[in-house]
Enzyme design. Structure first.
Site, PDB file in Angstrom:
ATOM      1  N   ASP A  34      74.365 -49.512 -69.770  1.00 33.30           N
ATOM      2  CA  ASP A  34      74.559 -48.510 -70.819  1.00 33.30           C
ATOM      3  C   ASP A  34      75.366 -49.021 -72.006  1.00 33.30           C
ATOM      4  OD1 ASP A  34      73.216 -46.759 -69.129  1.00 33.30           O
ATOM      5  OD2 ASP A  34      75.082 -46.129 -68.159  1.00 33.30           O
ATOM      6  N   LYS A  84      71.783 -51.137 -75.186  1.00 34.82           N
ATOM      7  CA  LYS A  84      70.701 -52.134 -75.300  1.00 34.82           C
ATOM      8  C   LYS A  84      69.513 -51.572 -76.071  1.00 34.82           C
ATOM      9  CE  LYS A  84      70.750 -52.419 -70.778  1.00 34.82           C
ATOM     10  NZ  LYS A  84      71.987 -51.710 -70.413  1.00 34.82           N
ATOM     11  N   GLY A 140      68.031 -46.267 -68.444  1.00 35.43           N
ATOM     12  CA  GLY A 140      67.843 -45.211 -69.447  1.00 35.43           C
ATOM     13  C   GLY A 140      68.312 -45.782 -70.764  1.00 35.43           C
ATOM     14  N   HIS A 141      67.378 -46.123 -71.636  1.00 32.34           N
ATOM     15  CA  HIS A 141      67.714 -46.753 -72.912  1.00 32.34           C
ATOM     16  C   HIS A 141      67.464 -45.745 -74.031  1.00 32.34           C
ATOM     17  CE1 HIS A 141      67.110 -51.050 -71.079  1.00 32.34           C
ATOM     18  NE2 HIS A 141      67.957 -50.303 -70.418  1.00 32.34           N
ATOM     19  N   GLN A 188      70.152 -52.509 -66.967  1.00 35.96           N
ATOM     20  CA  GLN A 188      71.455 -52.574 -66.284  1.00 35.96           C
ATOM     21  C   GLN A 188      72.367 -53.574 -67.012  1.00 35.96           C
ATOM     22  OE1 GLN A 188      68.469 -52.805 -63.835  1.00 35.96           O
ATOM     23  NE2 GLN A 188      68.556 -50.671 -64.384  1.00 35.96           N
ATOM     24  N   SER A 214      78.016 -52.430 -83.869  1.00 40.26           N
ATOM     25  CA  SER A 214      77.333 -51.142 -83.988  1.00 40.26           C
ATOM     26  C   SER A 214      78.354 -50.015 -84.077  1.00 40.26           C
ATOM     27  CB  SER A 214      76.414 -50.961 -82.775  1.00 40.26           C
ATOM     28  OG  SER A 214      75.881 -49.668 -82.749  1.00 40.26           O
TER      29      SER A 214
HETATM   30  P1  GDP Z   1      71.443 -48.684 -72.712  1.00 41.86           P
HETATM   31  O1  GDP Z   1      71.091 -48.255 -71.334  1.00 41.86           O
HETATM   32  O2  GDP Z   1      72.203 -49.966 -72.730  1.00 41.86           O
HETATM   33  O3  GDP Z   1      70.272 -48.712 -73.655  1.00 41.86           O
HETATM   34  O4  GDP Z   1      72.456 -47.575 -73.260  1.00 41.86           O
HETATM   35  P2  GDP Z   1      72.328 -45.979 -73.084  1.00 41.86           P
HETATM   36  O5  GDP Z   1      71.251 -45.487 -73.963  1.00 41.86           O
HETATM   37  O6  GDP Z   1      72.262 -45.605 -71.643  1.00 41.86           O
HETATM   38  O7  GDP Z   1      73.761 -45.507 -73.570  1.00 41.86           O
HETATM   39  C1  GDP Z   1      74.247 -45.841 -74.813  1.00 41.86           C
HETATM   40  C2  GDP Z   1      74.576 -44.546 -75.569  1.00 41.86           C
HETATM   41  O8  GDP Z   1      75.360 -44.846 -76.698  1.00 41.86           O
HETATM   42  C3  GDP Z   1      73.341 -43.839 -76.096  1.00 41.86           C
HETATM   43  O9  GDP Z   1      73.596 -42.469 -76.115  1.00 41.86           O
HETATM   44  C4  GDP Z   1      73.232 -44.388 -77.526  1.00 41.86           C
HETATM   45  O10 GDP Z   1      72.563 -43.485 -78.394  1.00 41.86           O
HETATM   46  C5  GDP Z   1      74.678 -44.503 -77.896  1.00 41.86           C
HETATM   47  N1  GDP Z   1      75.027 -45.571 -78.842  1.00 41.86           N
HETATM   48  C6  GDP Z   1      74.509 -46.821 -78.951  1.00 41.86           C
HETATM   49  N2  GDP Z   1      75.194 -47.529 -79.868  1.00 41.86           N
HETATM   50  C7  GDP Z   1      76.145 -46.706 -80.336  1.00 41.86           C
HETATM   51  C8  GDP Z   1      77.213 -46.875 -81.284  1.00 41.86           C
HETATM   52  O11 GDP Z   1      77.427 -47.928 -81.860  1.00 41.86           O
HETATM   53  N3  GDP Z   1      78.021 -45.784 -81.494  1.00 41.86           N
HETATM   54  C9  GDP Z   1      77.844 -44.600 -80.837  1.00 41.86           C
HETATM   55  N4  GDP Z   1      78.689 -43.601 -81.109  1.00 41.86           N
HETATM   56  N5  GDP Z   1      76.860 -44.422 -79.958  1.00 41.86           N
HETATM   57  C10 GDP Z   1      76.046 -45.464 -79.701  1.00 41.86           C
HETATM   58  P1  IMO Z   2      70.659 -49.183 -68.038  1.00 43.70           P
HETATM   59  O1  IMO Z   2      69.482 -50.110 -68.185  1.00 43.70           O
HETATM   60  C1  IMO Z   2      74.097 -47.909 -65.697  1.00 43.70           C
HETATM   61  C2  IMO Z   2      73.785 -48.269 -61.353  1.00 43.70           C
HETATM   62  C3  IMO Z   2      73.767 -46.990 -60.541  1.00 43.70           C
HETATM   63  C4  IMO Z   2      74.418 -47.467 -59.261  1.00 43.70           C
HETATM   64  C5  IMO Z   2      73.858 -48.886 -59.115  1.00 43.70           C
HETATM   65  C6  IMO Z   2      72.648 -48.980 -58.184  1.00 43.70           C
HETATM   66  O2  IMO Z   2      70.452 -47.843 -68.648  1.00 43.70           O
HETATM   67  O3  IMO Z   2      71.911 -49.853 -68.494  1.00 43.70           O
HETATM   68  P2  IMO Z   2      70.095 -48.276 -58.414  1.00 43.70           P
HETATM   69  O4  IMO Z   2      69.466 -46.957 -58.739  1.00 43.70           O
HETATM   70  O5  IMO Z   2      69.754 -49.377 -59.363  1.00 43.70           O
HETATM   71  O6  IMO Z   2      69.888 -48.691 -56.992  1.00 43.70           O
HETATM   72  O7  IMO Z   2      71.689 -48.012 -58.557  1.00 43.70           O
HETATM   73  O8  IMO Z   2      73.501 -49.299 -60.407  1.00 43.70           O
HETATM   74  N1  IMO Z   2      72.745 -48.355 -62.407  1.00 43.70           N
HETATM   75  C7  IMO Z   2      73.009 -48.236 -63.719  1.00 43.70           C
HETATM   76  N2  IMO Z   2      74.171 -47.936 -64.352  1.00 43.70           N
HETATM   77  N3  IMO Z   2      72.985 -48.179 -66.404  1.00 43.70           N
HETATM   78  C8  IMO Z   2      71.835 -48.499 -65.785  1.00 43.70           C
HETATM   79  O9  IMO Z   2      70.736 -48.915 -66.459  1.00 43.70           O
HETATM   80  C9  IMO Z   2      71.803 -48.491 -64.369  1.00 43.70           C
HETATM   81  N4  IMO Z   2      70.840 -48.722 -63.447  1.00 43.70           N
HETATM   82  C10 IMO Z   2      71.435 -48.654 -62.252  1.00 43.70           C
HETATM   83  O10 IMO Z   2      74.512 -45.988 -61.175  1.00 43.70           O
HETATM   84  O11 IMO Z   2      75.803 -47.581 -59.442  1.00 43.70           O
HETATM   85 MG    MG Z   3      71.383 -46.645 -70.021  1.00 51.88          MG
END
Ligand code: GDP
Ligand code: IMO
Ligand code: MG
Length: 420
Positions: free
Chosen positions: A13, A16, A40-41, A221, A408
């Site tokens: 998270d 990415k 979840g991106h 991840q 960012s």
């Molecule tokens: P990912 O899994 O690495 O793609 O990240 P996620 O989407 O799960 O979580 C990142 C969260 O931060 C999302 O809600 C994005 O919209 C948000 N986000 C990404 N970059 C920034 C930033 O620079 N500032 C803020 N405030 N939010 C950001």
């Molecule tokens: P993105 O791509 C954050 C965590 C789960 C749990 C562990 C194992 O959005 O960054 P799993 O379902 O893979 O067997 O869970 O890994 N986990 C993540 N945490 N971002 C993710 O993906 C994750 N995918 C799995 O919360 O701790």
């Molecule tokens: Mg994510």
């Protein structure tokens, strides 16, 4: 041409999706190489929020191909729902998506097994996303997996039923019953997916490279969730690090060039497992609130804490990061003091290197710098920003040992500064 890699350096998270979407125009293809719908991106486009689980984050760009690689595990129900959501928003998924025939399927019973296994663990649960990831990868390494390309073969139904029945037996022996209510939708989703493009990923990717195309491999991840190098057993079930790209897409190591490593300006983790810099106080709560730190896949509140340079240096070592991307620095806009950890205290003294096992008795040594207490204006030059913002970026570069390439400051595509 070459393959660049973009991946998370923490526990996922890191942002990415947003950074891939920003960089996508520099590439011909974006390719997922591991993970599945546990990811979840999030991408914000013209005020609309999209969360991608299986589809690469280049899908919003015209003329860019998006590859779901061999190393990915696919749940057809989730994939189809994502496709429908994108198509409803006018995205031409048909021409932009390429699915590796060798990607393994997540069966409905993998999800049931994931649930049963987590329940059995009780307090020691991993905190998995309950998307069937670990059982699906276990079948892959156990040589039982059903590959998505097999939907075109005559014995697909038999193979599916035989694996399903094996799972039911396992679940029964664990003392649980199996919910098969998703089976019909799962099979129907596969039928619909047949209309999309399936590829021999390794051949496709290497042909494209030979003809001069550029590919960005999008990690899911993060390094600290890697099956071999993360905080085992509180990890996911795939190699999230750059080393996973070669196996996941079928490319040779010499083809890999730049590695973008993404870190938040602080740190989060969702699910169980060690997290040395976690804050259990009001500051942790403030980070969660200001950062909107709730899981993009499961909605669970993310655990929050200060940035951890010990873990980040380890992640950069494992991945050979050449370009550092710092996200969510705007979340720190209203903090008087910002903490960071440069070494851990262990029973045998202080260490600046990652211990073999992160146990609960390992404590972070937290130091503080002054915050900036002001908003960061996008559109201005990075050099004209508040000194404390620039000092914080310099602190990260110095302690992580890699130059910052992107900073960012908001969720939108253009809310960032491109540095070197
Ligand atoms: P990912 O899994 O690495 O793609 O990240 P996620 O989407 O799960 O979580 C990142 C969260 O931060 C999302 O809600 C994005 O919209 C948000 N986000 C990404 N970059 C920034 C930033 O620079 N500032 C803020 N405030 N939010 C950001
Ligand atoms: P993105 O791509 C954050 C965590 C789960 C749990 C562990 C194992 O959005 O960054 P799993 O379902 O893979 O067997 O869970 O890994 N986990 C993540 N945490 N971002 C993710 O993906 C994750 N995918 C799995 O919360 O701790
Ligand atoms: Mg994510």
């Amino acid at each position: 041409m070459s393959v660049d890699v973009l991946l998370g350096l923490q526990w996922g998270d890191e942002g990415k999706g947003k950074i891939v979407d920003f960089l996508a125009d520099k590439y011909d293809f974006i390719a997922r190489y591991q993970g599945g719908p546990n990811a979840g991106h999030t991408i914000y486009l013209n005020g609309d929020k999209f969360v991608l689980h299986t589809i690469p984050s280049g899908i919003f760009h015209d003329k860019i191909g998006n590859i779901i690689g061999n190393g990915v595990v696919i749940n057809p129900i989730t994939l189809l729902a994502e496709i429908k959501n994108l198509e409803a928003a006018g995205v031409d998924v048909r021409t932009r998506l390429f699915i590796a025939k060798k990607a393994s399927l997540i069966l409905p019973t993998h999800i049931e097994l994931d649930k049963a296994s987590e329940q059995k663990r009780g307090d020691a649960k991993i905190g998995s996303t309950l998307r069937g990831i670990s059982p699906a990868y276990m079948d892959r390494t156990g040589r039982n997996a059903v590959k998505i390309g097999e939907i075109f073969s005559n014995n697909f139904q038999d193979k599916y039923e035989s694996l399903r029945d094996k799972h039911i037996e396992m679940i029964t022996s664990m003392g649980y019953t199996t919910d098969l209510s998703k089976e019909k939708e799962w099979l129907e989703s596969l039928e619909i997916l047949k209309a999309y493009t399936f590829i021999d990923c390794e051949q496709f990717v290497n042909d494209k490279l030979k003809s001069g195309k550029k590919i960005l491999a999008e990690g899911a991840q993060g390094a600290m969730l890697d099956i071999d190098y993360g905080t085992y057993p509180f990890v996911t079930s795939s190699n999230t690090i750059a080393g996973g790209v070669c196996a996941g897409l079928g490319v040779a190591p010499q083809k890999i060039k730049e590695v973008y490593g993404i870190t938040k300006a602080y740190c989060t983790r969702v699910g169980s497992g060690p997290f040395p810099t976690e804050l259990h106080d009001d500051i942790g709560e403030k980070l969660r609130k200001e950062g909107g730190e709730f899981g993009a896949t499961t909605g669970r509140p993310r655990r929050c804490g200060w940035i951890d340079f010990v873990a980040l240096r380890y992640a950069c070592m494992l991945n050979g990061v050449t370009k550092l991307c710092i996200t969510k620095i705007d979340v720190l806009n209203n903090f008087d003091k910002i903490g960071y950890c440069n070494q851990y205290r262990t029973h045998s003294g202080a260490t600046a290197d990652m211990p073999s096992y992160l146990t609960d008795d390992i404590k972070p040594e937290v130091e503080f710098v002054n915050g900036w207490n002001t908003n960061i204006e996008v559109g201005s030059e990075f050099s004209s920003l508040n000194d404390n913002v620039k000092n914080y970026v310099a602190l990260l570069e110095r302690n992580i040992g890699v130059k910052a390439n992107l900073v960012s400051v908001g969720p939108g595509r253009d809310e960032l500064f491109e540095l070197a």
